[in-house]
Design a protein around this motif. Sequence first.
Motif, short mmCIF file in Angstrom:
data_model
loop_
_atom_site.label_atom_id
_atom_site.label_comp_id
_atom_site.label_asym_id
_atom_site.label_seq_id
_atom_site.Cartn_x
_atom_site.Cartn_y
_atom_site.Cartn_z
N ASP A 129 0.82 -1.21 0.00
CA ASP A 129 0.00 0.00 0.00
C ASP A 129 0.85 1.26 0.00
O ASP A 129 0.43 2.29 -0.52
CB ASP A 129 -0.92 0.01 1.23
CG ASP A 129 -2.17 -0.82 1.01
OD1 ASP A 129 -2.29 -1.40 -0.09
OD2 ASP A 129 -3.02 -0.89 1.92
N LYS A 162 1.60 2.81 -3.45
CA LYS A 162 0.51 3.36 -4.24
C LYS A 162 0.31 4.83 -3.89
O LYS A 162 0.62 5.24 -2.77
CB LYS A 162 -0.79 2.59 -3.96
CG LYS A 162 -0.73 1.11 -4.30
CD LYS A 162 -2.04 0.43 -3.93
CE LYS A 162 -1.99 -1.06 -4.22
NZ LYS A 162 -3.27 -1.74 -3.83
N GLN A 217 -1.49 8.14 -2.58
CA GLN A 217 -2.49 8.33 -1.54
C GLN A 217 -3.83 8.67 -2.14
O GLN A 217 -3.93 9.48 -3.07
CB GLN A 217 -2.04 9.43 -0.58
CG GLN A 217 -2.93 9.61 0.63
CD GLN A 217 -2.42 10.68 1.57
OE1 GLN A 217 -1.43 11.35 1.26
NE2 GLN A 217 -3.07 10.85 2.70
N LYS A 218 -4.89 8.06 -1.61
CA LYS A 218 -6.23 8.31 -2.14
C LYS A 218 -6.68 9.70 -1.71
O LYS A 218 -6.46 10.14 -0.60
CB LYS A 218 -7.20 7.26 -1.60
CG LYS A 218 -6.91 5.85 -2.11
CD LYS A 218 -7.92 4.87 -1.57
CE LYS A 218 -7.63 3.45 -2.07
NZ LYS A 218 -8.62 2.46 -1.54
N SER A 250 -10.02 12.75 -2.25
CA SER A 250 -11.42 12.90 -2.62
C SER A 250 -11.58 13.43 -4.04
O SER A 250 -12.58 13.15 -4.70
CB SER A 250 -12.11 13.85 -1.64
OG SER A 250 -11.45 15.11 -1.61
#
Length: 261
Positions: free
Chosen positions: A97, A100, A102-103, A105
């Motif tokens: 993780d 990857k 960062q998620k 909005s």
Amino acid sequence: MGTQLRASCFHHNGCCNIPSSISTPEATLLHFYSSSILSKLNDPFNKNKRLVLETYLSFSSNKERNAATVRRGRIGRRKSFGHGIVASSNVAAPLWDSWKPQKASSDPSLSDILWPSAGAFAAMAILGKMDQMLAPKGLSMTIAPLGAVCAVLFATPSTPAARKYNMFMAQIGCAAIGVVAFSIFGPGWLARSAGLAAAIAFMIYARATHPPAASLPILFIDGVKLHQLNYWYALFPGAAGCIILCLIQVMVSYMKENFKF
């Protein structure tokens, strides 16, 4: 007939045979409830003895089923702990993780990219102009850690590293630690190692974590031109440069809030 048979069994058992699987609070409640049922069945004026008996039997069977359910749940939990299956919110995320992005909005807009970049350009241009003014004295304002400070202030202004207390406390403290390490150990790997370790320990102790400041001790130990500053290095060029960057950050924040595209 069936009611009389169940009533006779009820009187024979004394209404007090409490299942061993029921916990102590439930057993006390059942004993109290059984005594109440017994008094109602012995009442000669009570014409609804069958309804009373059916209510007790339903209550007793429900208690046994609930106790069995609780017992199965406890056994299941013991088996889970025995096999190492523990549910927790503190379980570390999978290793991949961190590789990857960062998620978020929403994707950053063009203005969110342009204004921080423009602020970094303006900061280096101003520091470069000051370098020309300080060149006769052999000094320079453009040092590598200030580039990292630009990234922190302009791109991530809401992070702890961008707090003014963290920034100035770490800049001044870590720069002074670099001077002390050089004075004790001289140039070399021992001074760099001790200076960096002491700088990290200082930031943790002072609750002033600011990653760009960790490079200041190494910069002073390896920078021959900076040795002439001695303890003035704690204020110049790191802390002095951060004052200029803070002023530019105000402009960048204003542009990001008022000129979006």
